[in-house]
Design a protein around this motif. Structure first.
Motif, mmCIF file in Angstrom:
data_model
loop_
_atom_site.group_PDB
_atom_site.id
_atom_site.type_symbol
_atom_site.label_atom_id
_atom_site.label_comp_id
_atom_site.label_asym_id
_atom_site.label_seq_id
_atom_site.Cartn_x
_atom_site.Cartn_y
_atom_site.Cartn_z
ATOM 1 N N MET A 107 -43.195 -5.467 -11.779
ATOM 2 C CA MET A 107 -43.553 -6.069 -10.494
ATOM 3 C C MET A 107 -42.759 -7.348 -10.254
ATOM 4 S SD MET A 107 -45.483 -5.031 -8.024
ATOM 5 C CE MET A 107 -46.813 -4.025 -8.685
ATOM 6 N N MET A 130 -50.718 -7.659 -6.654
ATOM 7 C CA MET A 130 -49.944 -6.419 -6.572
ATOM 8 C C MET A 130 -50.140 -5.573 -7.831
ATOM 9 S SD MET A 130 -46.660 -8.397 -5.025
ATOM 10 C CE MET A 130 -45.416 -7.103 -5.070
ATOM 11 N N THR A 131 -50.207 -6.229 -8.976
ATOM 12 C CA THR A 131 -50.417 -5.504 -10.228
ATOM 13 C C THR A 131 -51.778 -4.829 -10.228
ATOM 14 O OG1 THR A 131 -48.987 -7.073 -11.392
ATOM 15 C CG2 THR A 131 -50.468 -5.744 -12.741
ATOM 16 N N ALA A 134 -51.631 -1.804 -7.987
ATOM 17 C CA ALA A 134 -50.846 -0.700 -8.544
ATOM 18 C C ALA A 134 -51.628 0.119 -9.562
ATOM 19 C CB ALA A 134 -49.573 -1.243 -9.186
ATOM 20 N N PRO A 137 -53.300 3.340 -7.035
ATOM 21 C CA PRO A 137 -52.419 3.445 -5.864
ATOM 22 C C PRO A 137 -53.150 3.731 -4.562
ATOM 23 C CG PRO A 137 -51.458 4.595 -7.739
ATOM 24 C CD PRO A 137 -52.848 4.186 -8.148
ATOM 25 N N GLY A 140 -53.488 0.639 -2.462
ATOM 26 C CA GLY A 140 -52.281 -0.120 -2.161
ATOM 27 C C GLY A 140 -52.076 -0.299 -0.673
ATOM 28 N N LEU A 162 -43.956 -3.995 -3.874
ATOM 29 C CA LEU A 162 -45.165 -3.323 -4.351
ATOM 30 C C LEU A 162 -44.957 -1.814 -4.405
ATOM 31 C CD1 LEU A 162 -48.168 -3.113 -5.070
ATOM 32 C CD2 LEU A 162 -48.690 -3.292 -2.625
ATOM 33 N N GLU A 163 -44.388 -1.266 -3.356
ATOM 34 C CA GLU A 163 -44.182 0.185 -3.317
ATOM 35 C C GLU A 163 -43.245 0.634 -4.438
ATOM 36 O OE1 GLU A 163 -42.765 3.666 -0.151
ATOM 37 O OE2 GLU A 163 -42.497 1.546 0.337
ATOM 38 N N THR A 166 -44.946 0.168 -8.132
ATOM 39 C CA THR A 166 -46.261 0.742 -8.426
ATOM 40 C C THR A 166 -46.222 1.794 -9.537
ATOM 41 O OG1 THR A 166 -47.321 0.203 -6.319
ATOM 42 C CG2 THR A 166 -48.097 2.181 -7.447
ATOM 43 N N THR A 169 -45.774 0.083 -12.903
ATOM 44 C CA THR A 169 -46.911 -0.780 -13.218
ATOM 45 C C THR A 169 -48.126 0.046 -13.608
ATOM 46 O OG1 THR A 169 -46.083 -2.496 -11.734
ATOM 47 C CG2 THR A 169 -48.418 -2.581 -12.307
ATOM 48 N N LYS A 170 -48.333 1.167 -12.925
ATOM 49 C CA LYS A 170 -49.433 2.057 -13.302
ATOM 50 C C LYS A 170 -49.233 2.563 -14.728
ATOM 51 C CE LYS A 170 -53.093 4.669 -12.347
ATOM 52 N NZ LYS A 170 -53.275 5.361 -13.626
#
Length: 482
Positions: A107, A130-131, A134, A137, A140, A162-163, A166, A169-170
């Motif tokens: 991120m 944002m984390t 993510a 989703p 989001g 962010l997009e 994601t 990060t997931k």
């Protein structure tokens, strides 16, 4: 009964006792742990600069719930049995000592690549929010950033970051699942806590029965849920609370039940948890419900807490009043139920007897009707309403057979508009009925002027919202932000 708060900060187990337990998490992180990446901006849960990531075990003991929270209005004693991450835990990878980990979290890299930071003060808070988004989703999109303010970059590059980040990060969060789950399972989630924090006594029950016993024994204590309002009393009002009883740790009150009668939301359930069920029951209210605070506020604040404190500008009560909701109040083993609108008596005065607490709110299934809500505020996201209007009209054979109209921000409490309702009931909703309802609104309310809106503005907008209701009835609505 134990007297210590236990949680994890990054890779470090933490045990906190005494006055430190009553510190805001923001102050504790910055002053006691030198975690200065968590910034102080507004100190009232409004800007998101202090956002941290909190991970908790769900009631099933298996599911991890990742939340972005405002550290400025979370207090250390509220973080018992939690895994906390700050921005310092992301850079360099996780767990600590992993030489193969990248220097930056995905991120963070995406924010750099997309030019999502200029002055940088708000950036750590954005990255933590944002984390959190993510990790799920489905939550989001632009709404994920509704609790974070940026004054220089604009939001488009941040949303692009962010997009892009994601998926990675997931995956990052998934790799931590077993470690975090084992850590949290090892903490004691069943023993009630009593903390002597100097000027403040803190009680943390684990069940509804323990909460009921504490409330009955200490009727003068302050009941605290998400601290989204009480935190401002402390931070901005300088108030010291002699005795705090936490309500959200009573796990059997963290319930949302849908059945043939309707929806029951327990005292410990947050707005974020309740939102899916509420929008299924009241789909027309979804745009307004999603503007009830930002994501961090909805992740901490509870539906019942929003009701219990009786604020005249709380967004939840007018919507729930229009939906004919009822409350269950509990004292010891005794319970009573009353219509939500009857709970609010006057400014700062509610029908909550000494030793009682709001145990649940019940929202019935709605009859076939026209249901509309409108939130009027200076800023679209993360702002307190100048006015909130909620209306439900039942029309049979062209005549209005039942009208429920409630406003927030127009009186000392959230309040129905009985004269406007009477002006509409038993008639077709034509131009004549609209004019009667608009005139009646000025008799139902005598709003005040404050820094959010003047009395004249509030009355004018309230009359205009009756016009919008009329347009909705005629199928002539226009999509506008309000």
């Amino acid at each position: 009964m134990t007297n210590a708060i236990r949680f994890w900060l990054g890779n470090a187990p933490c045990t906190v006792t005494g006055p430190e337990a009553a510190m805001s998490l923001l102050d504790w992180l910055r002053l006691n742990r030198a975690r200065t990446g968590t910034k102080e901006g507004c100190n009232e849960g409004d800007c998101g600069a202090c956002t941290i990531l909190a991970v908790r075990l769900d009631a099933d003991g298996e599911t991890l719930v990742w939340k972005a929270l405002n550290a400025c209005i979370q207090y250390v004693y509220m973080l018992d049995n939690t895994q906390i991450f700050t921005i310092e835990d992301l850079a360099g990878g996780y767990p600590a000592g992993n030489a193969a980990a990248p220097a930056l979290h995905p991120m963070q890299t995406a924010m750099i690549d997309h030019g999502g930071s200029q002055c940088g003060f708000c950036t750590p808070g954005f990255i933590m929010a944002m984390t959190a988004a993510a990790t799920d989703p489905a939550t989001g999109g632009p709404d994920a950033l509704s609790g974070n303010l940026c004054r220089c970059t604009g939001y488009a590059p941040i949303l692009r970051a962010l997009e892009e980040a994601t998926p990675a990060t997931k995956a990052w969060a998934d790799t931590l699942g077993t470690t975090i789950r084992d850590r949290l399972r090892a903490l004691d989630r069943t023993t009630p806590l009593h903390i002597d924090a100097g000027a403040t006594r803190i009680d943390i029950p684990r069940t509804a029965d323990q909460l009921a016993e504490l409330c009955a024994s200490h009727p003068d204590a302050t009941l605290l849920a998400g601290a989204t309002d009480i935190g401002i009393w402390i931070n901005k009002g300088g108030r010291t609370l002699p005795h705090v009883i936490l309500t959200t740790t009573a796990t059997d009150l963290n319930t949302i039940r849908e059945d043939d009668v309707g929806l029951t939301i327990g005292a410990a359930a947050t707005w974020e948890q309740a939102l899916p069920a509420l929008t299924r029951l009241l789909p027309a209210a979804e745009p307004t419900l999603r503007r009830l605070g930002g994501r961090q506020v909805r992740a901490a604040g509870t539906v019942c807490g929003n009701i219990a404190n009786g604020s005249p500008i709380g967004d939840g009560p007018p919507i729930l009043i229009a939906a004919n909701a009822t409350l269950t109040l509990r004292h010891g083993n005794s319970r009573r139920t009353l219509p939500l609108e009857d709970y609010f008596i006057d400014y700062g005065k509610q029908d909550r007897r000494p030793g009682e607490f709001v145990e649940a709110v019940h929202v019935p299934h709605q009859p076939e009707s026209l249901f509309r809500t409108w939130k009027i505020s200076k800023r679209h996201d993360q702002d307190i309403s100048a006015i909130l209007c909620a209306c439900r009209l039942t029309v049979t054979d062209g005549l209005i057979t039942d009208a429920r109209i409630a406003f927030g921000g127009m009186a000392a409490t959230s309040k129905r508009a009985p004269r406007a309702e009477a002006a509409l009931t038993g008639t077709p909703f034509d131009a004549t009925a609209l004019a009667r309802a608009q005139d009646a609104i000025t008799q139902d309310y005598a709003p005040i002027s404050d820094f959010r809106a003047s009395a004249a503005y509030r009355l004018t907008v309230a009359r205009n919202l009756m016009t919008r209701l009329h347009h909705a009835h005629l199928g002539q609505e226009e999509s506008v932000h309000a």
